[in-house]
Design a protein around this motif. Structure first.
Motif, short mmCIF file in Angstrom:
data_model
loop_
_atom_site.label_atom_id
_atom_site.label_comp_id
_atom_site.label_asym_id
_atom_site.label_seq_id
_atom_site.Cartn_x
_atom_site.Cartn_y
_atom_site.Cartn_z
N ASP A 59 1.09 -1.44 -0.20
CA ASP A 59 0.27 -0.11 -0.13
C ASP A 59 0.89 1.18 -0.04
N ALA A 60 2.09 1.21 -0.43
CA ALA A 60 3.04 2.27 -0.53
C ALA A 60 2.35 2.94 -2.17
N ALA A 61 1.93 5.13 -1.57
CA ALA A 61 2.25 5.97 -2.33
C ALA A 61 2.78 6.21 -4.09
N ALA A 62 2.14 6.30 -4.86
CA ALA A 62 2.78 6.40 -6.22
C ALA A 62 3.76 7.62 -5.60
N PRO A 63 5.01 7.98 -6.78
CA PRO A 63 6.04 8.26 -6.25
C PRO A 63 5.53 10.05 -6.25
N PHE A 64 4.90 11.11 -5.90
CA PHE A 64 5.01 12.13 -6.16
C PHE A 64 3.80 12.89 -7.49
N ARG A 72 -2.56 3.81 -4.49
CA ARG A 72 -2.30 2.98 -3.71
C ARG A 72 -1.32 1.70 -4.26
N ARG A 73 0.19 1.31 -3.88
CA ARG A 73 0.42 0.16 -4.75
C ARG A 73 1.46 -0.58 -3.96
N ASP A 74 1.08 -2.20 -4.68
CA ASP A 74 2.30 -2.87 -4.00
C ASP A 74 3.68 -3.29 -5.49
N SER A 223 5.77 18.61 3.57
CA SER A 223 5.89 19.16 2.00
C SER A 223 4.78 19.34 1.81
N ARG A 224 4.62 20.44 0.40
CA ARG A 224 2.69 21.44 0.31
C ARG A 224 2.32 19.95 -0.94
N PHE A 225 2.75 18.82 -1.20
CA PHE A 225 2.42 18.26 -2.48
C PHE A 225 1.88 16.98 -1.75
N GLY A 226 1.86 16.22 -0.23
CA GLY A 226 1.50 15.46 0.62
C GLY A 226 2.74 14.90 0.20
N LEU A 252 4.46 5.56 9.07
CA LEU A 252 3.69 6.52 9.59
C LEU A 252 3.00 7.65 9.59
N THR A 253 3.10 7.44 8.42
CA THR A 253 2.16 8.67 7.97
C THR A 253 1.10 7.93 7.03
N ALA A 254 0.21 9.11 6.35
CA ALA A 254 -0.42 8.49 5.23
C ALA A 254 -0.39 7.87 4.07
N ALA A 255 0.03 9.24 3.63
CA ALA A 255 0.47 8.95 2.54
C ALA A 255 2.08 8.07 2.24
N SER A 256 2.46 7.33 3.48
CA SER A 256 3.69 5.97 3.57
C SER A 256 3.36 4.76 3.28
#
Length: 276
Positions: A59-64, A72-74, A223-226, A252-256
């Motif tokens: 469940d990682a976020a795509a980079p930027f 989300r991605r595995d 970050s300004r963009f999450g 430890l964060t929603a984006a992680s």
């Protein structure tokens, strides 16, 4: 015959001494991987260190990708090239490159190369606390159209410090990251990057211990963009001459990422260590 035996005994003793010194080098050197925290201890001129490993993130976020921020991605990341080379009395260069594969929500699946990372580290004159400066550049090699990268060059300016004493040690870094946005030309995201790592070899393992406990917290913030990514790592290093690292990660964060797991092996060319 007696002379021949003496020669063979001398040769075997020399070989044992070389092997013992190689093991001592590996044991005395602080762990540099799998940590992302900057290590303030550089290699000597001509000395090199190589590693290979694999990382899985759930469940990682795509980079930027701000246009699809909730995607989300595995993903799997295979480190094929992770080589550090000592450039002089206090300098070191590092090259990182590998392959990746991800399965994103919505059915998109892609495989390809990772962005190349180049870093140059300079160790400041030794004091009670070891310190170093580092410049890292992420080159836009991975395809942005296939969502494997950002098609932008990122820069990281870091300062690090650390100390080691006997069976334990720590390292910390803090710096600035300049990320280029793939969706808006000329837009960048300036972030604060920092972390702290520590390692400890339990005394119950004895003086010849071959395993060490590892811990780390690393963050990208402001970050300004999450792009506020933070995670904690816990693991173990097994072996001394060719150490194997095993660790688990927790976002430890929603984006992680929700969680992750990593395994790798490190090989270092034997040589005299300057680490006090």
């Amino acid at each position: 015959m007696a002379k021949s035996r003496v020669m063979w005994c001398g040769a075997l003793a020399a070989l044992a001494l070389v092997c013992a010194s190689s093991f001592a080098l590996a044991e005395e050197s602080p762990p540099r991987r799998p940590f992302e925290t900057l290590s303030p201890w550089t290699l000597e001129r001509g000395q090199w260190e190589g590693a290979a490993g694999v990382l899985y993130r759930k469940d990682a976020a795509a980079p930027f990708f701000s246009d699809r921020r909730r995607a989300r991605r595995d993903e799997w990341r295979l480190s094929l090239v992770d080589v550090a080379l000592g450039l002089g009395s206090s300098g070191e260069a590092r090259l990182q490159f590998g392959l990746q594969r991800f399965a994103e929500q919505g059915g998109l699946e892609e495989s390809g190369i990772q962005d190349v990372r180049l870093s140059f580290t300079y160790r400041l004159p030794p004091r009670r606390i070891d310190t170093a400066l580092q410049l890292e550049v992420k080159l836009p090699n991975a395809s942005g159209e296939r969502r494997l990268g950002t098609d932008e060059t990122d820069l990281f300016l870091m300062g690090g410090a650390g100390h080691r004493a006997g069976r334990w040690g720590w390292a910390a870094d803090l710096g600035l990251g300049i990320l280029g946005s793939p969706s808006d030309a000329g837009v960048q995201d300036d972030v604060v990057v920092g972390g702290v790592s520590a390692w400890f070899t339990p005394s119950l393992a004895g003086p010849g211990s071959r395993w060490t406990l590892l811990g780390e917290v690393h963050a990208m913030a402001a970050s300004r963009f999450g792009n506020d990514f933070r995670y904690a790592r816990a693991g173990v290093r097994v072996g001394r001459r060719f150490p194997v690292d095993l660790s688990v990660r927790r976002g430890l964060t929603a984006a992680s990422e929700t969680w992750g797991a990593e395994a790798g092996i490190t090989i270092r060319r034997p040589g005299r260590s300057r680490i006090p």
